[in-house]
Design a protein around this motif. Structure first.
Motif, short mmCIF file in Angstrom:
data_model
loop_
_atom_site.label_atom_id
_atom_site.label_comp_id
_atom_site.label_asym_id
_atom_site.label_seq_id
_atom_site.Cartn_x
_atom_site.Cartn_y
_atom_site.Cartn_z
N LEU A 98 0.82 -1.22 0.00
CA LEU A 98 0.00 0.00 0.00
C LEU A 98 0.85 1.27 0.00
O LEU A 98 0.43 2.30 -0.52
CB LEU A 98 -0.93 0.02 1.20
CG LEU A 98 -2.22 -0.78 1.06
CD1 LEU A 98 -3.03 -0.72 2.33
CD2 LEU A 98 -3.03 -0.28 -0.10
N GLY A 99 2.04 1.20 0.58
CA GLY A 99 2.92 2.37 0.59
C GLY A 99 3.30 2.82 -0.81
O GLY A 99 3.53 4.01 -1.05
N GLU A 100 3.34 1.85 -1.74
CA GLU A 100 3.66 2.17 -3.13
C GLU A 100 2.52 2.92 -3.82
O GLU A 100 2.70 3.49 -4.88
CB GLU A 100 3.97 0.90 -3.92
CG GLU A 100 5.15 0.11 -3.38
CD GLU A 100 6.46 0.87 -3.46
OE1 GLU A 100 6.69 1.60 -4.45
OE2 GLU A 100 7.27 0.73 -2.52
N LEU A 101 1.34 2.90 -3.20
CA LEU A 101 0.20 3.67 -3.70
C LEU A 101 0.04 4.96 -2.91
O LEU A 101 -0.13 6.03 -3.50
CB LEU A 101 -1.09 2.84 -3.59
CG LEU A 101 -2.40 3.58 -3.84
CD1 LEU A 101 -2.56 3.89 -5.32
CD2 LEU A 101 -3.58 2.78 -3.33
N SER A 102 0.11 4.87 -1.59
CA SER A 102 -0.22 6.03 -0.74
C SER A 102 0.80 7.16 -0.83
O SER A 102 0.42 8.32 -0.89
CB SER A 102 -0.39 5.59 0.70
OG SER A 102 0.80 5.04 1.21
N LYS A 103 2.09 6.82 -0.86
CA LYS A 103 3.10 7.89 -0.92
C LYS A 103 3.02 8.68 -2.22
O LYS A 103 2.94 9.91 -2.20
CB LYS A 103 4.49 7.32 -0.70
CG LYS A 103 4.72 6.90 0.74
CD LYS A 103 6.07 6.27 0.92
CE LYS A 103 6.20 5.70 2.33
NZ LYS A 103 7.24 4.71 2.43
N PRO A 104 3.03 8.00 -3.38
CA PRO A 104 2.90 8.78 -4.62
C PRO A 104 1.59 9.56 -4.71
O PRO A 104 1.57 10.67 -5.24
CB PRO A 104 2.97 7.70 -5.72
CG PRO A 104 3.71 6.57 -5.10
CD PRO A 104 3.32 6.59 -3.66
N LEU A 105 0.50 9.01 -4.18
CA LEU A 105 -0.76 9.76 -4.18
C LEU A 105 -0.65 11.02 -3.33
O LEU A 105 -1.19 12.06 -3.69
CB LEU A 105 -1.90 8.89 -3.64
CG LEU A 105 -2.78 8.18 -4.65
CD1 LEU A 105 -3.84 7.34 -3.97
CD2 LEU A 105 -3.41 9.13 -5.64
N SER A 106 0.08 10.93 -2.22
CA SER A 106 0.25 12.11 -1.36
C SER A 106 1.10 13.18 -2.04
O SER A 106 1.04 14.34 -1.66
CB SER A 106 0.84 11.72 -0.01
OG SER A 106 2.20 11.33 -0.14
N TRP A 107 1.90 12.76 -3.03
CA TRP A 107 2.71 13.73 -3.81
C TRP A 107 1.97 14.21 -5.04
O TRP A 107 2.53 14.90 -5.88
CB TRP A 107 4.01 13.09 -4.27
CG TRP A 107 4.85 12.47 -3.21
CD1 TRP A 107 4.98 12.86 -1.91
CD2 TRP A 107 5.68 11.31 -3.35
NE1 TRP A 107 5.83 12.03 -1.25
CE2 TRP A 107 6.29 11.07 -2.11
CE3 TRP A 107 5.98 10.46 -4.40
CZ2 TRP A 107 7.17 10.01 -1.89
CZ3 TRP A 107 6.85 9.41 -4.19
CH2 TRP A 107 7.43 9.20 -2.94
N SER A 108 0.72 13.80 -5.21
CA SER A 108 -0.13 14.14 -6.37
C SER A 108 0.43 13.58 -7.68
O SER A 108 0.30 14.19 -8.73
CB SER A 108 -0.31 15.65 -6.50
OG SER A 108 -0.92 16.16 -5.34
N MET A 109 1.04 12.40 -7.61
CA MET A 109 1.55 11.74 -8.81
C MET A 109 0.36 11.22 -9.63
O MET A 109 -0.60 10.72 -9.06
CB MET A 109 2.47 10.58 -8.42
CG MET A 109 3.16 9.92 -9.59
SD MET A 109 4.23 8.54 -9.07
CE MET A 109 5.62 9.43 -8.43
N PRO A 110 0.42 11.34 -10.97
CA PRO A 110 -0.69 10.85 -11.81
C PRO A 110 -0.85 9.33 -11.69
O PRO A 110 0.11 8.61 -11.43
CB PRO A 110 -0.26 11.23 -13.22
CG PRO A 110 0.86 12.18 -13.09
CD PRO A 110 1.46 11.98 -11.75
N ALA A 111 -2.07 8.86 -11.93
CA ALA A 111 -2.39 7.44 -11.78
C ALA A 111 -1.53 6.54 -12.66
O ALA A 111 -1.09 5.47 -12.23
CB ALA A 111 -3.87 7.21 -12.09
N ASP A 112 -1.26 6.96 -13.90
CA ASP A 112 -0.46 6.10 -14.80
C ASP A 112 0.96 5.93 -14.28
O ASP A 112 1.55 4.85 -14.39
CB ASP A 112 -0.50 6.60 -16.23
CG ASP A 112 0.03 8.01 -16.40
OD1 ASP A 112 -0.03 8.80 -15.44
OD2 ASP A 112 0.51 8.34 -17.51
N LYS A 113 1.52 6.96 -13.69
CA LYS A 113 2.88 6.87 -13.14
C LYS A 113 2.89 5.98 -11.89
O LYS A 113 3.83 5.22 -11.66
CB LYS A 113 3.44 8.26 -12.79
CG LYS A 113 3.61 9.15 -13.99
CD LYS A 113 4.62 8.59 -14.95
CE LYS A 113 4.80 9.50 -16.15
NZ LYS A 113 5.56 8.87 -17.22
#
Length: 175
Positions: free
Chosen positions: A85-100
């Motif tokens: 889940l960390g591989e999803l939550s951290k990038p989401l918290s940085w506003s990384m796009p879904a495809d990335k």
């Protein structure tokens, strides 16, 4: 000579980056699910990876089919064997796009990008006799209906034809 090798390294890095980038239609379940989940998050939750993980677990409780399998792979379900889940939550918290985000997840678990949504069946234009029994059962399952005593393909077709007016008038013409 040194410039040449640095150039080669940069070229190799660019080629590898292109090789790992998602192509159109790749990782469709991951991209759509991450976008759908991200849209449910409030601005205050989006900044905290731990809150994002908690919200993702709530999101996964109501998931079905391919989204549920995606949740399983990430660790969003209680019965999940792994947890990334960390591989999803951290990038989401940085506003990384879904495809990335999905590119990063694919590096951790290739199965994530193997998920594909089922093809859509347009009941207005399809000949039910040409569908496989599996597809007929899927139509009934999507409607949360059963076909008691159905053995032959014609039984399933008859049941769908009986229920069609009920579900076609409610705006759900394609499944």
């Amino acid at each position: 000579m040194l410039k040449f090798s640095v150039f080669n390294l940069l070229l190799l890095a660019a080629v590898l980056q292109g090789a790992f980038a998602l192509r159109e239609g790749e990782c469709e379940v991951c991209v759509k699910t991450v976008e759908k989940f991200a849209a449910t998050l409030s601005d205050s939750v989006k900044k905290d990876p731990k809150l994002i993980e908690a919200e993702f677990k709530k999101f996964c409780k109501n998931s079905k089919s391919k989204e549920n399998r995606f949740c399983y792979y990430l660790g969003g379900l209680e019965e999940s064997a792994t947890g990334i889940l960390g591989e999803l939550s951290k990038p989401l918290s940085w506003s990384m796009p879904a495809d990335k985000i999905c590119e990063k997840l694919r590096k951790k678990d290739a199965q994530i990008c193997d998920l594909r949504f089922d093809k859509q069946i347009d009941l207005n234009n399809v000949d039910l006799k040409k569908l496989k029994v599996r597809d007929l059962k899927k139509i009934l399952n999507d409607w949360d209906e059963v076909c008691d005593g159905c053995i032959e393909k014609t039984d399933f077709i008859k049941r769908i034809e009986e229920l069609k007016p009920k579900y076609m008038n409610s705006g759900r013409s394609d499944l």
